[in-house]
Write a protein that holds these residues in place. Structure first.
Motif, PDB file in Angstrom:
ATOM      1  N   ASP A  37       0.621  -0.791   0.586  1.00 35.53           N
ATOM      2  CA  ASP A  37      -0.193  -0.089   0.034  1.00 35.53           C
ATOM      3  C   ASP A  37       0.989   1.436  -0.097  1.00 35.53           C
ATOM      4  O   ASP A  37       0.749   1.973  -0.952  1.00 35.53           O
ATOM      5  CB  ASP A  37      -1.044  -0.245   1.184  1.00 35.53           C
ATOM      6  N   ALA A  38       1.802   1.253   1.005  1.00 31.47           N
ATOM      7  CA  ALA A  38       2.852   2.094   1.059  1.00 31.47           C
ATOM      8  C   ALA A  38       3.850   2.552  -0.580  1.00 31.47           C
ATOM      9  O   ALA A  38       3.588   3.357  -0.703  1.00 31.47           O
ATOM     10  CB  ALA A  38       3.530   2.405   2.045  1.00 31.47           C
ATOM     11  N   ALA A  39       3.939   1.493  -1.246  1.00 30.23           N
ATOM     12  CA  ALA A  39       4.656   1.373  -2.320  1.00 30.23           C
ATOM     13  C   ALA A  39       3.465   2.095  -2.939  1.00 30.23           C
ATOM     14  O   ALA A  39       4.536   2.656  -3.698  1.00 30.23           O
ATOM     15  CB  ALA A  39       4.938   0.164  -2.824  1.00 30.23           C
ATOM     16  N   GLY A  40       2.495   1.656  -3.053  1.00 26.71           N
ATOM     17  CA  GLY A  40       1.442   2.025  -4.510  1.00 26.71           C
ATOM     18  C   GLY A  40       1.449   3.425  -4.386  1.00 26.71           C
ATOM     19  O   GLY A  40       1.286   4.536  -4.823  1.00 26.71           O
ATOM     20  N   LEU A  41       1.351   4.010  -3.057  1.00 28.21           N
ATOM     21  CA  LEU A  41       1.180   5.364  -2.717  1.00 28.21           C
ATOM     22  C   LEU A  41       2.691   6.362  -2.736  1.00 28.21           C
ATOM     23  O   LEU A  41       2.340   7.234  -3.686  1.00 28.21           O
ATOM     24  CB  LEU A  41       1.237   5.613  -1.337  1.00 28.21           C
ATOM     25  N   LEU A  42       3.470   5.555  -2.378  1.00 29.58           N
ATOM     26  CA  LEU A  42       4.760   6.398  -2.692  1.00 29.58           C
ATOM     27  C   LEU A  42       5.039   7.021  -4.369  1.00 29.58           C
ATOM     28  O   LEU A  42       5.370   8.173  -5.035  1.00 29.58           O
ATOM     29  CB  LEU A  42       6.241   5.626  -2.511  1.00 29.58           C
ATOM     30  N   ALA A  43       4.761   5.882  -5.710  1.00 24.41           N
ATOM     31  CA  ALA A  43       4.854   5.387  -6.771  1.00 24.41           C
ATOM     32  C   ALA A  43       3.446   6.586  -7.248  1.00 24.41           C
ATOM     33  O   ALA A  43       4.297   7.857  -7.981  1.00 24.41           O
ATOM     34  CB  ALA A  43       4.474   4.191  -7.540  1.00 24.41           C
ATOM     35  N   SER A  44       2.018   6.752  -6.927  1.00 24.64           N
ATOM     36  CA  SER A  44       1.911   7.812  -7.329  1.00 24.64           C
ATOM     37  C   SER A  44       1.994   8.931  -6.486  1.00 24.64           C
ATOM     38  O   SER A  44       1.499   9.961  -7.853  1.00 24.64           O
ATOM     39  CB  SER A  44      -0.050   7.462  -6.511  1.00 24.64           C
TER      40      SER A  44
ATOM     41  N   ALA B  12       5.594  10.247   1.609  1.00 25.02           N
ATOM     42  CA  ALA B  12       5.793   8.885   1.614  1.00 25.02           C
ATOM     43  C   ALA B  12       6.479   8.092   1.045  1.00 25.02           C
ATOM     44  O   ALA B  12       6.726   7.102   0.934  1.00 25.02           O
ATOM     45  CB  ALA B  12       5.154   8.369  -0.206  1.00 25.02           C
ATOM     46  N   LEU B  13       7.550   9.159   1.326  1.00 21.71           N
ATOM     47  CA  LEU B  13       9.786   8.130   1.311  1.00 21.71           C
ATOM     48  C   LEU B  13       9.328   7.689   2.750  1.00 21.71           C
ATOM     49  O   LEU B  13      10.622   6.877   2.537  1.00 21.71           O
ATOM     50  CB  LEU B  13      10.150   9.809   0.622  1.00 21.71           C
ATOM     51  N   ARG B  14       9.313   8.432   3.560  1.00 14.63           N
ATOM     52  CA  ARG B  14       9.385   7.464   4.693  1.00 14.63           C
ATOM     53  C   ARG B  14       9.114   6.586   5.229  1.00 14.63           C
ATOM     54  O   ARG B  14       9.521   5.513   6.003  1.00 14.63           O
ATOM     55  CB  ARG B  14       9.019   8.137   5.708  1.00 14.63           C
ATOM     56  N   CYS B  15       8.215   6.021   3.726  1.00 14.54           N
ATOM     57  CA  CYS B  15       7.993   4.773   3.758  1.00 14.54           C
ATOM     58  C   CYS B  15       8.850   3.138   3.732  1.00 14.54           C
ATOM     59  O   CYS B  15       9.380   2.355   3.988  1.00 14.54           O
ATOM     60  CB  CYS B  15       6.406   3.996   3.114  1.00 14.54           C
ATOM     61  N   GLY B  20      14.587   8.212   7.201  1.00 21.08           N
ATOM     62  CA  GLY B  20      13.793   9.709   8.398  1.00 21.08           C
ATOM     63  C   GLY B  20      13.083  10.504   7.582  1.00 21.08           C
ATOM     64  O   GLY B  20      13.901  10.524   6.971  1.00 21.08           O
ATOM     65  N   PRO B  21      12.561  11.733   8.422  1.00 18.39           N
ATOM     66  CA  PRO B  21      12.199  12.515   8.121  1.00 18.39           C
ATOM     67  C   PRO B  21      13.836  13.463   7.016  1.00 18.39           C
ATOM     68  O   PRO B  21      13.514  14.068   6.158  1.00 18.39           O
ATOM     69  CB  PRO B  21      11.660  13.016   9.155  1.00 18.39           C
ATOM     70  N   LYS B  22      14.070  13.518   8.185  1.00 16.30           N
ATOM     71  CA  LYS B  22      15.560  14.633   7.021  1.00 16.30           C
ATOM     72  C   LYS B  22      15.984  13.550   5.410  1.00 16.30           C
ATOM     73  O   LYS B  22      16.390  14.313   4.876  1.00 16.30           O
ATOM     74  CB  LYS B  22      16.946  14.181   8.027  1.00 16.30           C
ATOM     75  N   SER B  23      16.423  12.491   5.654  1.00 18.49           N
ATOM     76  CA  SER B  23      16.332  11.794   5.151  1.00 18.49           C
ATOM     77  C   SER B  23      15.570  11.247   3.523  1.00 18.49           C
ATOM     78  O   SER B  23      16.045  11.951   2.388  1.00 18.49           O
ATOM     79  CB  SER B  23      16.918  10.414   4.384  1.00 18.49           C
ATOM     80  N   ALA B  24      14.610  11.690   4.188  1.00 12.62           N
ATOM     81  CA  ALA B  24      13.270  11.519   2.807  1.00 12.62           C
ATOM     82  C   ALA B  24      13.026  12.940   2.509  1.00 12.62           C
ATOM     83  O   ALA B  24      12.869  12.901   1.074  1.00 12.62           O
ATOM     84  CB  ALA B  24      11.953  11.440   3.914  1.00 12.62           C
ATOM     85  N   GLN B  25      12.765  14.070   3.037  1.00 16.65           N
ATOM     86  CA  GLN B  25      13.495  15.696   2.507  1.00 16.65           C
ATOM     87  C   GLN B  25      14.488  15.644   1.662  1.00 16.65           C
ATOM     88  O   GLN B  25      14.280  16.190   0.707  1.00 16.65           O
ATOM     89  CB  GLN B  25      13.457  16.683   4.218  1.00 16.65           C
ATOM     90  N   ARG B  26      15.736  15.037   1.793  1.00 13.61           N
ATOM     91  CA  ARG B  26      16.686  15.581   1.317  1.00 13.61           C
ATOM     92  C   ARG B  26      16.792  14.300  -0.149  1.00 13.61           C
ATOM     93  O   ARG B  26      16.985  15.256  -1.465  1.00 13.61           O
ATOM     94  CB  ARG B  26      18.073  14.265   2.123  1.00 13.61           C
ATOM     95  N   MET B  27      16.235  13.214  -0.349  1.00 13.28           N
ATOM     96  CA  MET B  27      15.635  13.067  -1.165  1.00 13.28           C
ATOM     97  C   MET B  27      14.516  13.661  -2.094  1.00 13.28           C
ATOM     98  O   MET B  27      14.649  13.210  -3.533  1.00 13.28           O
ATOM     99  CB  MET B  27      15.309  10.746  -0.635  1.00 13.28           C
ATOM    100  N   ALA B  28      13.486  13.708  -1.772  1.00 15.39           N
ATOM    101  CA  ALA B  28      12.383  14.576  -2.593  1.00 15.39           C
ATOM    102  C   ALA B  28      13.419  15.930  -3.223  1.00 15.39           C
ATOM    103  O   ALA B  28      13.407  15.939  -4.183  1.00 15.39           O
ATOM    104  CB  ALA B  28      11.564  15.172  -1.337  1.00 15.39           C
ATOM    105  N   MET B  29      14.359  17.111  -2.371  1.00 16.30           N
ATOM    106  CA  MET B  29      14.645  17.926  -2.785  1.00 16.30           C
ATOM    107  C   MET B  29      15.399  17.643  -3.763  1.00 16.30           C
ATOM    108  O   MET B  29      16.181  17.906  -5.423  1.00 16.30           O
ATOM    109  CB  MET B  29      15.194  18.692  -1.734  1.00 16.30           C
ATOM    110  N   TYR B  30      16.563  16.444  -4.189  1.00 15.00           N
ATOM    111  CA  TYR B  30      17.453  15.877  -4.767  1.00 15.00           C
ATOM    112  C   TYR B  30      15.732  15.203  -6.081  1.00 15.00           C
ATOM    113  O   TYR B  30      16.623  15.732  -6.895  1.00 15.00           O
ATOM    114  CB  TYR B  30      18.013  14.852  -4.531  1.00 15.00           C
TER     115      TYR B  30
END
Lengths: 197, 197
Positions: A37-44, B12-15, B20-30
């Motif tokens: 579920d989380a994977a699908g949400l991340l993809a969309s 969504a990236l935190r799944c 964690g929150p910092k890595s997810a933010q860095r990934m989203a920005m990247y």
């Protein structure tokens, strides 16, 4: 070893910063085994973000709106403008919490070798805002690297020519830091930029 | 601080495991700043994987095919069957490179407290294969945990009842390990399972 689609997924996950082959494999297994579920949400969500997130028309930060929430806020001081290199810098300053003006995001710094000129950083757009008397102070917060300094100088000259007062954030020993562990360049800068007590 | 869609992406990236929150933010920005093509590819590959990857009809490992490439390979020894807990275990054994039989993936271990019984692990499917004389040896490679051992015992009894010879991979001091740093449980097991030289 894995089926082609799983191999593709592992390879695609490696585009994430800080994710090597082992982490990518662990992520792929986790998503497919434990949390579809989380994977699908991340993809969309990722698909939507890639399609819709663009740049704010005023400050160039990343947003899916035409004008970002900071630029359209009436609670911010519209006479202060802080120039930063990336949207993550905006977040860092907002989290510090004592600046209440607006931002302008360059998305990089001047780098003639890489073909990054003033237009790529939106400096033409920024220049237009100098003319119409809306900005009382321009605060330059580019990184204290060679390119960041050059970019700061370039912007400062243009702003001064239009009569805008320009400042640069202070650089020196970080608060809570110990002199023993600070690099020589920072210490030298801290001595040169000392202030009268 | 960020626009709603970017906040959604960070959440969504935190799944992902280990993010964690910092890595997810860095990934989203990247992804949004530097590599939209890769982000788009990741989104579509992930979507496809979530939709298409299921389990192999024979060994239950993750695959988008009906029967995985290992089960359908004529180069493998179809008389050997190794029982493991997860698809990642299959990869670990394949990377060691000296086993050439087939696998059977349980996707977990017996755990009555969590409501995981024999049917959830596909043991009914596995039991059918014991009957028709195709398996010469069943090698049980579940993890050496309490649940893994219980699962191993359960499977071993059923296989023996059908006349299949059963073995368990060896547990003890890892090759290259130093006795000084090995935990007491492993050392005790290594002494009890000593072999004649």
């Amino acid at each position: 070893m894995f089926s082609p689609l799983i191999e593709d997924l592992i390879r695609a996950l490696r585009c994430l910063p800080g994710v090597g082959p082992k982490s990518a494999q662990r992520m792929a297994m986790y998503l497919l085994e434990k949390d579809r579920d989380a994977a699908g949400l991340l993809a969309s969500t990722l698909q939507q973000a890639v399609e819709k997130v663009g740049r704010c028309n005023r400050c160039r930060t990343l947003t899916e709106q035409d004008v970002c929430s900071l630029c359209s806020s009436t609670r911010r001081d519209h006479s202060l403008l802080c120039v930063v290199e990336t949207p993550a810098d905006v977040l860092a300053i907002e989290q510090a919490g004592n600046y209440h003006g607006l931002y302008f995001v360059l998305h990089g710094h001047l780098s003639p070798i890489d073909g990054v000129g003033p237009a790529d950083l939106g400096l033409d757009v920024l220049g237009e805002r100098f003319g119409n008397d809306e900005i009382a102070e321009l605060i330059i917060a580019t990184n204290p690297t060679v390119e960041g300094e050059a970019t700061a100088q370039f912007i400062a000259e243009r702003a001064r020519a239009k009569g805008v007062s320009v400042s640069r954030i202070a650089h020196g020993v970080p608060i809570g830091g110990e002199l023993e562990y600070i690099d020589g360049g920072t210490l030298a800068h801290a001595f040169n930029s000392r202030t009268v007590l």
